[in-house]
Design a protein around this motif. Structure first.
Motif, PDB file in Angstrom:
ATOM      1  N   GLY A 130      50.035  36.654  35.452  1.00 57.44           N
ATOM      2  CA  GLY A 130      49.774  35.213  35.296  1.00 57.44           C
ATOM      3  C   GLY A 130      48.676  34.645  36.166  1.00 57.44           C
ATOM      4  O   GLY A 130      48.254  33.500  35.985  1.00 57.44           O
ATOM      5  N   GLU A 131      48.196  35.420  37.141  1.00 59.89           N
ATOM      6  CA  GLU A 131      47.037  34.960  37.921  1.00 59.89           C
ATOM      7  C   GLU A 131      45.796  35.089  37.028  1.00 59.89           C
ATOM      8  O   GLU A 131      45.810  35.846  36.059  1.00 59.89           O
ATOM      9  CB  GLU A 131      46.852  35.839  39.180  1.00 59.89           C
ATOM     10  N   PRO A 132      44.699  34.368  37.336  1.00 60.77           N
ATOM     11  CA  PRO A 132      43.487  34.511  36.525  1.00 60.77           C
ATOM     12  C   PRO A 132      43.085  35.994  36.411  1.00 60.77           C
ATOM     13  O   PRO A 132      43.253  36.744  37.368  1.00 60.77           O
ATOM     14  CB  PRO A 132      42.444  33.716  37.301  1.00 60.77           C
ATOM     15  N   SER A 133      42.589  36.365  35.239  1.00 60.86           N
ATOM     16  CA  SER A 133      42.277  37.772  34.955  1.00 60.86           C
ATOM     17  C   SER A 133      41.466  38.454  36.060  1.00 60.86           C
ATOM     18  O   SER A 133      40.476  37.912  36.537  1.00 60.86           O
ATOM     19  CB  SER A 133      41.504  37.848  33.630  1.00 60.86           C
ATOM     20  N   SER A 134      41.925  39.620  36.455  1.00 63.77           N
ATOM     21  CA  SER A 134      41.238  40.490  37.438  1.00 63.77           C
ATOM     22  C   SER A 134      41.197  39.938  38.863  1.00 63.77           C
ATOM     23  O   SER A 134      40.434  40.429  39.690  1.00 63.77           O
ATOM     24  CB  SER A 134      39.821  40.822  36.991  1.00 63.77           C
ATOM     25  N   THR A 135      42.027  38.926  39.170  1.00 61.47           N
ATOM     26  CA  THR A 135      42.011  38.393  40.550  1.00 61.47           C
ATOM     27  C   THR A 135      43.112  39.004  41.417  1.00 61.47           C
ATOM     28  O   THR A 135      43.141  38.792  42.626  1.00 61.47           O
ATOM     29  CB  THR A 135      42.196  36.856  40.567  1.00 61.47           C
ATOM     30  N   ALA A 136      44.054  39.747  40.796  1.00 63.90           N
ATOM     31  CA  ALA A 136      45.193  40.265  41.569  1.00 63.90           C
ATOM     32  C   ALA A 136      45.350  41.777  41.426  1.00 63.90           C
ATOM     33  O   ALA A 136      45.155  42.534  42.376  1.00 63.90           O
ATOM     34  CB  ALA A 136      46.469  39.544  41.137  1.00 63.90           C
ATOM     35  N   GLY A 137      45.693  42.222  40.199  1.00 69.26           N
ATOM     36  CA  GLY A 137      45.924  43.651  39.969  1.00 69.26           C
ATOM     37  C   GLY A 137      44.727  44.516  40.332  1.00 69.26           C
ATOM     38  O   GLY A 137      44.859  45.553  40.978  1.00 69.26           O
ATOM     39  N   LYS A 138      43.549  44.057  39.926  1.00 71.68           N
ATOM     40  CA  LYS A 138      42.324  44.846  40.162  1.00 71.68           C
ATOM     41  C   LYS A 138      42.004  45.003  41.660  1.00 71.68           C
ATOM     42  O   LYS A 138      41.697  46.099  42.115  1.00 71.68           O
ATOM     43  CB  LYS A 138      41.141  44.204  39.436  1.00 71.68           C
ATOM     44  N   PRO A 139      42.050  43.906  42.446  1.00 67.61           N
ATOM     45  CA  PRO A 139      41.819  44.076  43.890  1.00 67.61           C
ATOM     46  C   PRO A 139      42.865  44.974  44.560  1.00 67.61           C
ATOM     47  O   PRO A 139      42.544  45.702  45.502  1.00 67.61           O
ATOM     48  CB  PRO A 139      41.910  42.652  44.444  1.00 67.61           C
ATOM     49  N   ILE A 140      44.112  44.933  44.054  1.00 69.26           N
ATOM     50  CA  ILE A 140      45.155  45.817  44.610  1.00 69.26           C
ATOM     51  C   ILE A 140      44.793  47.267  44.291  1.00 69.26           C
ATOM     52  O   ILE A 140      44.800  48.133  45.169  1.00 69.26           O
ATOM     53  CB  ILE A 140      46.555  45.466  44.027  1.00 69.26           C
ATOM     54  N   LEU A 141      44.441  47.519  43.022  1.00 66.68           N
ATOM     55  CA  LEU A 141      44.047  48.871  42.605  1.00 66.68           C
ATOM     56  C   LEU A 141      42.809  49.328  43.379  1.00 66.68           C
ATOM     57  O   LEU A 141      42.683  50.497  43.748  1.00 66.68           O
ATOM     58  CB  LEU A 141      43.773  48.890  41.098  1.00 66.68           C
ATOM     59  N   GLY A 142      41.928  48.374  43.652  1.00 65.05           N
ATOM     60  CA  GLY A 142      40.712  48.674  44.423  1.00 65.05           C
ATOM     61  C   GLY A 142      41.026  49.246  45.796  1.00 65.05           C
ATOM     62  O   GLY A 142      40.348  50.160  46.280  1.00 65.05           O
ATOM     63  N   GLN A 143      42.096  48.743  46.417  1.00 66.03           N
ATOM     64  CA  GLN A 143      42.497  49.241  47.741  1.00 66.03           C
ATOM     65  C   GLN A 143      43.095  50.647  47.639  1.00 66.03           C
ATOM     66  O   GLN A 143      42.893  51.489  48.506  1.00 66.03           O
ATOM     67  CB  GLN A 143      43.493  48.286  48.402  1.00 66.03           C
ATOM     68  N   ILE A 144      43.827  50.909  46.550  1.00 62.96           N
ATOM     69  CA  ILE A 144      44.374  52.260  46.321  1.00 62.96           C
ATOM     70  C   ILE A 144      43.208  53.240  46.189  1.00 62.96           C
ATOM     71  O   ILE A 144      43.194  54.309  46.793  1.00 62.96           O
ATOM     72  CB  ILE A 144      45.269  52.276  45.051  1.00 62.96           C
ATOM     73  N   ASN A 145      42.197  52.822  45.407  1.00 62.88           N
ATOM     74  CA  ASN A 145      41.009  53.677  45.205  1.00 62.88           C
ATOM     75  C   ASN A 145      40.197  53.857  46.479  1.00 62.88           C
ATOM     76  O   ASN A 145      39.732  54.953  46.775  1.00 62.88           O
ATOM     77  CB  ASN A 145      40.114  53.091  44.110  1.00 62.88           C
ATOM     78  N   ALA A 146      40.032  52.778  47.225  1.00 63.73           N
ATOM     79  CA  ALA A 146      39.224  52.841  48.454  1.00 63.73           C
ATOM     80  C   ALA A 146      39.823  53.834  49.442  1.00 63.73           C
ATOM     81  O   ALA A 146      39.101  54.481  50.209  1.00 63.73           O
ATOM     82  CB  ALA A 146      39.135  51.454  49.085  1.00 63.73           C
ATOM     83  N   ASN A 147      41.148  53.978  49.402  1.00 63.27           N
ATOM     84  CA  ASN A 147      41.825  54.913  50.314  1.00 63.27           C
ATOM     85  C   ASN A 147      42.127  56.262  49.656  1.00 63.27           C
ATOM     86  O   ASN A 147      42.797  57.105  50.231  1.00 63.27           O
ATOM     87  CB  ASN A 147      43.126  54.284  50.830  1.00 63.27           C
ATOM     88  N   GLU A 148      41.653  56.414  48.404  1.00 62.82           N
ATOM     89  CA  GLU A 148      41.821  57.661  47.639  1.00 62.82           C
ATOM     90  C   GLU A 148      43.282  58.099  47.559  1.00 62.82           C
ATOM     91  O   GLU A 148      43.619  59.270  47.714  1.00 62.82           O
ATOM     92  CB  GLU A 148      40.971  58.792  48.243  1.00 62.82           C
ATOM     93  N   LEU A 149      44.160  57.121  47.319  1.00 59.75           N
ATOM     94  CA  LEU A 149      45.598  57.423  47.280  1.00 59.75           C
ATOM     95  C   LEU A 149      46.082  57.630  45.856  1.00 59.75           C
ATOM     96  O   LEU A 149      45.465  57.147  44.907  1.00 59.75           O
ATOM     97  CB  LEU A 149      46.385  56.273  47.914  1.00 59.75           C
ATOM     98  N   ILE A 162      48.083  24.660  47.294  1.00 60.69           N
ATOM     99  CA  ILE A 162      46.625  24.493  47.288  1.00 60.69           C
ATOM    100  C   ILE A 162      46.001  25.656  46.520  1.00 60.69           C
ATOM    101  O   ILE A 162      46.274  26.820  46.812  1.00 60.69           O
ATOM    102  CB  ILE A 162      46.052  24.469  48.734  1.00 60.69           C
ATOM    103  N   GLU A 163      45.166  25.333  45.520  1.00 65.37           N
ATOM    104  CA  GLU A 163      44.510  26.396  44.736  1.00 65.37           C
ATOM    105  C   GLU A 163      43.560  27.189  45.628  1.00 65.37           C
ATOM    106  O   GLU A 163      42.843  26.613  46.456  1.00 65.37           O
ATOM    107  CB  GLU A 163      43.699  25.760  43.578  1.00 65.37           C
ATOM    108  N   LEU A 164      43.525  28.485  45.439  1.00 65.14           N
ATOM    109  CA  LEU A 164      42.631  29.310  46.254  1.00 65.14           C
ATOM    110  C   LEU A 164      41.308  29.624  45.550  1.00 65.14           C
ATOM    111  O   LEU A 164      40.369  30.080  46.183  1.00 65.14           O
ATOM    112  CB  LEU A 164      43.315  30.645  46.617  1.00 65.14           C
ATOM    113  N   GLY A 165      41.273  29.378  44.227  1.00 67.80           N
ATOM    114  CA  GLY A 165      40.059  29.739  43.481  1.00 67.80           C
ATOM    115  C   GLY A 165      40.015  31.254  43.268  1.00 67.80           C
ATOM    116  O   GLY A 165      40.693  32.006  43.960  1.00 67.80           O
ATOM    117  N   THR A 166      39.192  31.705  42.300  1.00 69.28           N
ATOM    118  CA  THR A 166      39.204  33.140  41.972  1.00 69.28           C
ATOM    119  C   THR A 166      38.785  34.014  43.149  1.00 69.28           C
ATOM    120  O   THR A 166      39.425  35.015  43.440  1.00 69.28           O
ATOM    121  CB  THR A 166      38.305  33.440  40.749  1.00 69.28           C
TER     122      THR A 166
END
Length: 200
Positions: free
Chosen positions: A73-92, A106-110
């Motif tokens: 439900g968060e704006p597209s690619s603002t949550a799942g993708k950054p989480i996956l990005g951290q998995i990838n960055a650590n090669e896990l 308070i809205e945080l913006g994308t």
């Protein structure tokens, strides 16, 4: 190139992030399959039933080819993708990261959301104990008892793990070794007189 080692986490770990009164609680969880992923997500949905969003991403398998990310439900690619990005960055791999968000009004913006989910996921990984594991295969070799010395000499030289052994007139031994050394071990074993491999 055979992929025969991978990095994963040893046990569940947590991370936290707060931005403009929004609270982000992150969990990094070792998982082996999609069923385990679903079980954990259901658990957190029940536990944090009053949270605004429960976003997640996972990566499975030594080849790191099975993965998914969900924004819940968060704006597209603002949550799942950054989480996956951290998995990838650590090669896990064999890991699920769930980030629970309590909205602070308070809205945080994308860009703010991306930073928040990424930082929370990174914090959970940072507090985790990471270990490297090998992808192993098992080989069962059958041989006549008089040729045991030849077999054991190879075992001593290549140091596979002995899973089971049975020494009789027709003997058999099951060995476990990392994937990249399987062919070498097979070739050596087959040079021993009377030896043949049992195919599972």
């Amino acid at each position: 190139m055979v992929t025969d080692s991978y990095k994963t986490i040893c046990s569940l770990s947590e991370g936290y992030y707060t931005e403009k009164r929004s609270r982000f609680i992150a969990y990094a969880i070792p998982v082996r399959n999609v069923d385990e992923v679903k079980t954990w997500i259901d658990k957190y949905r029940k536990q944090y039933f009053d949270a605004r969003h429960i976003c997640w991403a996972y990566m499975l398998g030594a080849e790191r080819k099975e993965f998914r990310a969900n924004d819940d439900g968060e704006p597209s690619s603002t949550a799942g993708k950054p989480i996956l990005g951290q998995i990838n960055a650590n090669e896990l791999t064999d890991i699920l990261i769930v980030v629970i968000r309590y909205f602070g009004g308070i809205e945080l913006g994308t860009s703010g959301l991306i930073v928040a989910y990424r930082t929370a996921a990174a914090a959970a990984i940072e507090s985790a104990q990471i270990e490297t594991r090998t992808v192993d295969e098992e080989i069962t070799v059958i041989f006549e008892y008089p040729f045991m010395n030849g077999i054991m000499r190879i075992v001593k030289e290549m140091k596979p793990t002995i899973v089971s052994q049975k020494f009789e007139l027709t003997s058999e031994i099951t060995l476990r070794i990392r994937k990249s050394q399987v062919e070498q071990l097979k070739n050596k074993l087959l040079k021993v007189e009377s030896a043949h491999l049992q195919h599972k």
